[in-house]
Design a protein around this motif. Structure first.
Motif, short mmCIF file in Angstrom:
data_model
loop_
_atom_site.label_atom_id
_atom_site.label_comp_id
_atom_site.label_asym_id
_atom_site.label_seq_id
_atom_site.Cartn_x
_atom_site.Cartn_y
_atom_site.Cartn_z
N TYR A 95 0.76 -0.69 -0.19
CA TYR A 95 0.62 -0.14 -0.11
C TYR A 95 1.12 1.28 0.19
N GLY A 96 2.71 0.99 0.64
CA GLY A 96 2.88 2.01 -0.20
C GLY A 96 2.84 3.59 0.96
N ASP A 97 2.80 4.47 0.62
CA ASP A 97 2.44 6.25 1.61
C ASP A 97 0.90 6.05 1.62
N ASP A 98 0.88 4.97 1.89
CA ASP A 98 -1.01 5.00 2.12
C ASP A 98 -1.40 4.50 3.62
N VAL A 99 -0.01 3.92 4.02
CA VAL A 99 0.43 3.59 5.60
C VAL A 99 0.96 4.40 6.12
N GLY A 100 0.06 3.88 7.84
CA GLY A 100 1.34 4.90 8.64
C GLY A 100 0.66 3.32 10.03
N ILE A 101 1.92 4.10 10.83
CA ILE A 101 2.25 2.75 11.87
C ILE A 101 1.85 3.56 13.50
N MET A 122 14.03 -4.78 18.54
CA MET A 122 14.79 -3.56 17.78
C MET A 122 13.45 -3.61 16.41
N ILE A 123 12.58 -4.31 16.97
CA ILE A 123 11.04 -4.54 15.05
C ILE A 123 10.85 -3.11 14.52
N LEU A 124 11.18 -2.40 15.29
CA LEU A 124 10.26 -1.14 14.73
C LEU A 124 11.51 -0.14 14.30
N ALA A 125 12.64 -0.73 14.68
CA ALA A 125 13.80 0.27 14.26
C ALA A 125 14.06 -0.55 12.74
N ASN A 126 13.90 -1.76 13.06
CA ASN A 126 14.79 -2.74 11.79
C ASN A 126 13.60 -1.94 10.46
N HIS A 141 11.18 -1.24 2.22
CA HIS A 141 10.78 0.24 1.72
C HIS A 141 10.53 0.45 3.17
N PRO A 142 11.63 0.76 3.74
CA PRO A 142 11.83 1.03 5.04
C PRO A 142 10.45 2.20 5.78
N PHE A 143 9.95 2.78 6.59
CA PHE A 143 9.03 3.43 7.33
C PHE A 143 9.69 4.42 7.58
N SER A 144 9.31 6.00 7.45
CA SER A 144 9.41 6.70 7.88
C SER A 144 9.26 7.42 8.95
N ASN A 145 9.99 7.91 9.63
CA ASN A 145 9.44 8.84 11.13
C ASN A 145 8.51 9.23 10.96
N ASN A 146 7.73 10.16 10.05
CA ASN A 146 6.41 10.57 9.74
C ASN A 146 5.47 9.72 10.10
N SER A 147 5.50 8.55 9.68
CA SER A 147 4.17 7.34 8.72
C SER A 147 4.62 6.67 10.40
N ILE A 148 5.22 7.05 11.28
CA ILE A 148 5.28 6.37 12.87
C ILE A 148 4.74 7.28 13.90
N CYS A 149 3.68 6.77 14.74
CA CYS A 149 3.47 7.61 15.66
C CYS A 149 3.65 6.13 17.07
N LEU B 10 16.31 9.12 15.24
CA LEU B 10 15.56 8.36 14.49
C LEU B 10 14.66 9.29 14.22
N GLY B 11 13.80 10.09 14.96
CA GLY B 11 13.40 11.51 14.86
C GLY B 11 11.31 10.93 15.33
N LEU B 12 11.53 10.21 16.34
CA LEU B 12 10.44 10.14 16.74
C LEU B 12 10.00 10.33 18.49
N ASP B 13 9.05 10.43 18.73
CA ASP B 13 8.13 11.03 19.45
C ASP B 13 7.56 10.23 20.31
N TYR B 14 8.25 9.74 21.46
CA TYR B 14 7.68 8.53 22.09
C TYR B 14 6.55 9.06 23.81
N GLN B 15 5.87 9.05 23.49
CA GLN B 15 5.18 9.25 24.94
C GLN B 15 5.05 8.16 26.06
N LEU B 16 5.66 9.30 27.03
CA LEU B 16 6.57 8.33 28.18
C LEU B 16 5.03 7.15 29.00
N GLU B 17 5.72 6.17 29.29
CA GLU B 17 4.57 5.35 29.99
C GLU B 17 3.58 5.71 30.83
N ASP B 18 4.06 6.55 32.25
CA ASP B 18 3.85 7.77 32.48
C ASP B 18 2.64 8.57 32.32
#
Lengths: 150, 54
Positions: A95-101, A122-126, A141-149, B10-18
């Motif tokens: 699905y490419g850029d349609d996908v966020g995590i 290590m999974i998310l870094a992988n 296709h590695p995920f970019s930081n912007n596609s991860i919440c 890694l440019g990530l914003d992690y919501q802390l566990e507390d």
């Protein structure tokens, strides 16, 4: 303690599968991972990762299933956090850029073999192509930081 | 080394566990901003009680 963990991960997946509602429209497939043994020997650290060859075998087993089935959606019941690697990578390819995590976890799982030896951390870094080099290189296709919440 | 030290790299914003609050509006804004039509959810039960899951 370690043995308890291995057995619990394995048992947890079986238990979740048993608890999950049955749906005849939804195919259920078990990834054939090696079951923990009663007198489990201490696992070896390989290239900085505990039982890396086994982890890689399990990832390849899951990949084979996904490649054969070509699903549109996947629900995984695990296991440890590594169960997300193959499905997330596959769905990103599809699905490419349609996908966020959305990552809901008490740990960010962005470790690497230099600082920790368990692959499940290590999974998310992988998935970003920046974790364990041997597992990260499997991500087309590695995920970019912007596609991860998180 | 704590893996959380890698978050800025890694440019990530992690919501802390507390932090017990989930900012749903922030998540929706992130989805809208990036036009995601599909969301992959990784859920680890360790968020229910971090002490139980080391």
């Amino acid at each position: 303690m370690a043995i308890w963990v291995y057995h619990s991960y394995y048992f947890g997946a079986q238990l979740l599968n048993w608890l999950a509602p049955q749906n005849p429209q939804q195919k259920s497939i078990q990834v054939p991972v090696v079951a923990p043994q009663k007198d489990q020997p201490k696992l070896k650290v390989e290239s900085g990762v505990t039982a890396k060859s086994t982890v890689l075998d399990n990832v390849h087993q899951a990949q084979k299933i996904v490649d054969a089935e070509q699903p549109n959606r996947i629900i995984t019941l695990g296991g440890n956090c590594m169960v997300s690697q193959v499905p997330f990578s596959y769905l990103h390819d599809k699905y490419g850029d349609d996908v966020g995590i959305i990552w809901i976890d008490a740990h960010p799982d962005i470790s690497n073999p230099q600082i920790f030896s368990n692959e499940h951390a290590m999974i998310l870094a992988n998935l970003m192509g920046k974790g364990d080099p041997d597992l990260s290189k499997l991500i087309k296709h590695p995920f970019s930081n912007n596609s991860i919440c998180m | 080394m704590d893996e959380k030290k890698l978050l800025p790299e890694l440019g990530l914003d992690y919501q802390l566990e507390d932090d017990q609050q989930v900012d749903v509006k922030k998540i929706q804004k992130w989805i809208d901003q990036h036009h995601f039509s599909k969301i992959l959810v990784h859920f680890d039960i360790d968020v229910l009680d971090r002490k139980l899951f080391f």
